[in-house]
Design a protein around this motif. Structure first.
Motif, PDB file in Angstrom:
ATOM      1  N   UNK A   1       0.813  -1.211   0.000  1.00  0.00           N
ATOM      2  CA  UNK A   1       0.000   0.000   0.000  1.00  0.00           C
ATOM      3  C   UNK A   1       0.850   1.267   0.000  1.00  0.00           C
ATOM      4  N   UNK A   2       2.135   1.124   0.300  1.00  0.00           N
ATOM      5  CA  UNK A   2       2.984   2.309   0.147  1.00  0.00           C
ATOM      6  C   UNK A   2       3.351   2.428  -1.329  1.00  0.00           C
ATOM      7  N   UNK A   3       3.919   3.562  -1.687  1.00  0.00           N
ATOM      8  CA  UNK A   3       4.189   3.813  -3.101  1.00  0.00           C
ATOM      9  C   UNK A   3       2.986   4.450  -3.762  1.00  0.00           C
ATOM     10  N   UNK A   4       3.113   4.776  -5.033  1.00  0.00           N
ATOM     11  CA  UNK A   4       2.066   5.583  -5.677  1.00  0.00           C
ATOM     12  C   UNK A   4       0.855   4.788  -6.190  1.00  0.00           C
ATOM     13  N   UNK A   5       0.953   3.453  -6.362  1.00  0.00           N
ATOM     14  CA  UNK A   5      -0.123   2.737  -7.062  1.00  0.00           C
ATOM     15  C   UNK A   5      -1.463   2.840  -6.355  1.00  0.00           C
ATOM     16  N   UNK A   6      -1.478   2.588  -5.065  1.00  0.00           N
ATOM     17  CA  UNK A   6      -2.762   2.546  -4.368  1.00  0.00           C
ATOM     18  C   UNK A   6      -3.443   3.918  -4.326  1.00  0.00           C
ATOM     19  N   UNK A   7      -2.739   4.974  -3.869  1.00  0.00           N
ATOM     20  CA  UNK A   7      -3.427   6.287  -3.882  1.00  0.00           C
ATOM     21  C   UNK A   7      -3.797   6.755  -5.290  1.00  0.00           C
ATOM     22  N   UNK A   8      -2.978   6.442  -6.286  1.00  0.00           N
ATOM     23  CA  UNK A   8      -3.331   6.868  -7.651  1.00  0.00           C
ATOM     24  C   UNK A   8      -4.540   6.099  -8.176  1.00  0.00           C
ATOM     25  N   UNK A   9      -4.652   4.831  -7.786  1.00  0.00           N
ATOM     26  CA  UNK A   9      -5.817   4.048  -8.192  1.00  0.00           C
ATOM     27  C   UNK A   9      -7.089   4.637  -7.573  1.00  0.00           C
ATOM     28  N   UNK A  10      -6.993   5.039  -6.316  1.00  0.00           N
ATOM     29  CA  UNK A  10      -8.144   5.683  -5.669  1.00  0.00           C
ATOM     30  C   UNK A  10      -8.468   7.013  -6.336  1.00  0.00           C
ATOM     31  N   UNK A  11      -7.436   7.715  -6.755  1.00  0.00           N
ATOM     32  CA  UNK A  11      -7.616   9.013  -7.423  1.00  0.00           C
ATOM     33  C   UNK A  11      -8.368   8.832  -8.748  1.00  0.00           C
ATOM     34  N   UNK A  12      -7.948   7.858  -9.530  1.00  0.00           N
ATOM     35  CA  UNK A  12      -8.643   7.596 -10.804  1.00  0.00           C
ATOM     36  C   UNK A  12     -10.095   7.229 -10.523  1.00  0.00           C
ATOM     37  N   UNK A  13     -10.298   6.478  -9.465  1.00  0.00           N
ATOM     38  CA  UNK A  13     -11.661   6.096  -9.131  1.00  0.00           C
ATOM     39  C   UNK A  13     -12.514   7.311  -8.800  1.00  0.00           C
ATOM     40  N   UNK A  14     -11.960   8.243  -8.011  1.00  0.00           N
ATOM     41  CA  UNK A  14     -12.721   9.456  -7.681  1.00  0.00           C
ATOM     42  C   UNK A  14     -13.070  10.241  -8.941  1.00  0.00           C
ATOM     43  N   UNK A  15     -12.064  10.443  -9.776  1.00  0.00           N
ATOM     44  CA  UNK A  15     -12.284  11.230 -10.986  1.00  0.00           C
ATOM     45  C   UNK A  15     -13.183  10.484 -11.959  1.00  0.00           C
ATOM     46  N   UNK A  16     -12.936   9.175 -12.078  1.00  0.00           N
ATOM     47  CA  UNK A  16     -13.738   8.369 -13.002  1.00  0.00           C
ATOM     48  C   UNK A  16     -15.198   8.333 -12.571  1.00  0.00           C
ATOM     49  N   UNK A  17     -15.429   8.227 -11.271  1.00  0.00           N
ATOM     50  CA  UNK A  17     -16.811   8.182 -10.793  1.00  0.00           C
ATOM     51  C   UNK A  17     -17.509   9.511 -11.042  1.00  0.00           C
ATOM     52  N   UNK A  18     -16.774  10.624 -10.841  1.00  0.00           N
ATOM     53  CA  UNK A  18     -17.357  11.933 -11.144  1.00  0.00           C
ATOM     54  C   UNK A  18     -17.712  12.051 -12.625  1.00  0.00           C
ATOM     55  N   UNK A  19     -16.800  11.566 -13.470  1.00  0.00           N
ATOM     56  CA  UNK A  19     -16.954  11.783 -14.917  1.00  0.00           C
ATOM     57  C   UNK A  19     -17.992  10.869 -15.550  1.00  0.00           C
ATOM     58  N   UNK A  20     -18.354   9.793 -14.857  1.00  0.00           N
ATOM     59  CA  UNK A  20     -19.276   8.832 -15.467  1.00  0.00           C
ATOM     60  C   UNK A  20     -20.553   8.699 -14.644  1.00  0.00           C
ATOM     61  N   UNK A  21     -20.824   9.685 -13.812  1.00  0.00           N
ATOM     62  CA  UNK A  21     -22.029   9.656 -12.962  1.00  0.00           C
ATOM     63  C   UNK A  21     -23.291   9.537 -13.799  1.00  0.00           C
TER      64      UNK A  21
END
Lengths: 340, 340
Positions: free
Chosen positions: A320-340
């Motif tokens: 969970x350290x490193x960029x993958x996990x937070x970036x995956x959550x970030x894409x999810x936030x943005x993706x969910x906003x964009x495809x609501x």
């Protein structure tokens, strides 16, 4: 179709596709820990044909009589559904739902949990093999309920502990590279009508086919905007009046879940779904798949001549350290906003 | 200060901070290739104290007389600036700019390239050591021009090839793990007034201190929304009338560059800058830093008693497949939109 050019989400998916292989890489033999770590670093799947061909499990478990003998008298947990849709987005029947009829409508989709019950292993196995013979011979079986032993709770070391000695306790290259033991070793026994709906796990996953075949459809984590994740109301099957009935759960949080199916790409698509480039790979007995953490996977299956499909997978907790996990959550936030 | 709660960009930065160490990890000895690959996979920096203490370069190059002897008669490329601001965001002087006076204003910032000229190595070195003695003794030097040998074009294997045999041709753990040779090996020779402005490179970077000290300030790639990246007009210093003059370049694309300085956090900040948690580490002679691809770094330096600061770094091309590179570009797109 909306033109998403100049859209950062569209650019993300297309640039990933341009920079990455369009097929799952195939290795001739198991990787060294260092070679494996390079795949982990790239979060890239691979398959090793025949890597587990010598495992006692792979040599013996295709024999239904052998399995029956090993587990005679044991009761095992079985997931029961009408069509193999355990833990899958499912349309509520009209009488039960809100009466929506449109095929693409999301409103009557629920997250369908299977009916779970304990069955004598030999009865469960006979049910599977008999149903599969009927399906093969077109002697029916399409309308019967579907049964699947799929408890993903480290069942091979508990429920099925009498079989556990026939697989390695860990996958050496993964144990050494990741410096941990598996959180869970799961055994899967089912038939050709069971499927696992598109989802992802926060585990590095090593998947080994034992009998029959599994057909994987894979998407990287950053394809979240393609999968149409919706907050589905939970529902469960239960037995009633000779049929399985799906009932909404009175309480229980909604389950965020992908409702797009890469095998039916025009239904319930988002404006980004057409950009996804699913990777497809079939595992045959002895084949080993590295399924990287957070990759979406949909799995369907075919049976051996004995009429069963058996697999084992090893879950190693992801980093969970490193960029993958937070970036995956970030894409999810943005993706969910964009495809609501 | 704007409250960014519920903002996906703010969540990204704070969740990264929560899941990652707040200091650069220190290793007792060089990692194995597998251990190194775990850091690459996590895109996480580390420092190994004294890892290069035995290198001939580290044992010999602090001796200015030795360096002078090795390079006697050689001409080397020197970057010349008024204050050590080579390749740095710099306010145009009023007479040259558009007359803006406000300290925080971005409009008169340009990307200042140094004046470059060839100098006899012994003269360059004498200039450095003399200036440094004056600075130390408070005998002036604050107003003199600053000279820095900082060509990042594999100069140790070309311009300074007579010194190259005194460092290893590659860093073994990196060569084995990454399966490649370095794209560039760069030598840096300068004084205490030179600094390298906050920027990032698409290279896995192994940085070795030879003489004096370097002070690094590090930020992960996903802090792009904190660094206030602006498209700066290019400008260059040139010699004229006894002083260096900064002139806008007539042609030349604007340079996207961070204008926030983590050491002056209230100036030119974005609404996200206060969320950044810079990691700071000082390298002393023999210390080795792994600076992961795409990490922002600002570097300042101190001199040895001889009055020089010398370092060598190895650039290995980064892996463009996998999710890191496209996700970094994605954060940049979104960050640039959000901090326009």
């Amino acid at each position: 179709m909306e033109d998403p050019s100049g859209d950062p989400i569209a650019d993300l998916i297309t640039s990933f596709n341009e920079l990455n292989p369009s097929a799952v890489e195939e290795l001739d033999e198991e990787p060294s820990p260092l070679e494996f770590m390079r795949y982990v670093a790239r979060n890239a799947p691979f398959v090793v044909r025949g890597a587990a061909a010598g495992w006692p499990a792979v040599r013996r478990w295709d024999d239904a009589a052998y399995l029956r003998e090993q587990l005679a008298g044991h009761r095992v947990n079985v997931a029961v559904t009408p069509s193999g849709n355990a833990d899958a987005p499912t349309a509520m029947e009209e009488s039960e739902g809100e009466g929506e009829e449109e095929e693409q409508d999301n409103n009557n989709l629920v997250f369908a949990k299977p009916h779970e019950e304990d069955q004598l292993f030999e009865e469960f196995l006979s049910y599977l093999t008999t149903q599969e013979k009927n399906l093969d011979g077109r002697g029916g079986g399409e309308e019967e309920e579907v049964r699947y032993a799929q408890t993903q709770n480290d069942n091979l070391r508990h429920e099925y502990s009498s079989l556990y000695s026939q697989v390695p306790p860990s996958i050496p290259f993964a144990r050494i590279a990741l410096q941990k033991l598996p959180d869970a070793i799961n055994l899967w026994i089912g038939g050709s009508r069971s499927a696992t709906a598109l989802h992802r796990d926060s585990y590095e996953n090593v998947y080994v086919q034992v009998a029959g075949a599994k057909h994987f459809v894979l998407l990287p984590a950053l394809c979240q905007p393609c999968v149409n994740e919706r907050a589905l109301a939970p529902a469960s099957y239960s037995r009633g009046e000779n049929r399985l009935r799906l009932r909404a759960e009175d309480r229980g949080d909604r389950v965020p879940f992908a409702v797009w199916d890469p095998d039916v790409p025009d239904v319930r698509a988002t404006k980004y779904s057409h950009l996804a480039r699913p990777l497809r790979v079939t595992l045959n007995p002895g084949d080993m798949l590295y399924l990287p953490a957070m990759w979406y996977h949909k799995v369907t299956q075919s049976c051996s001549e004995e009429g069963i499909c058996v697999a084992v997978n090893y879950w190693y907790d992801m980093e969970f350290s490193g960029p993958l996990y937070p970036l995956t959550s970030f894409v999810r936030s943005l993706g969910s906003q964009a495809t609501k």
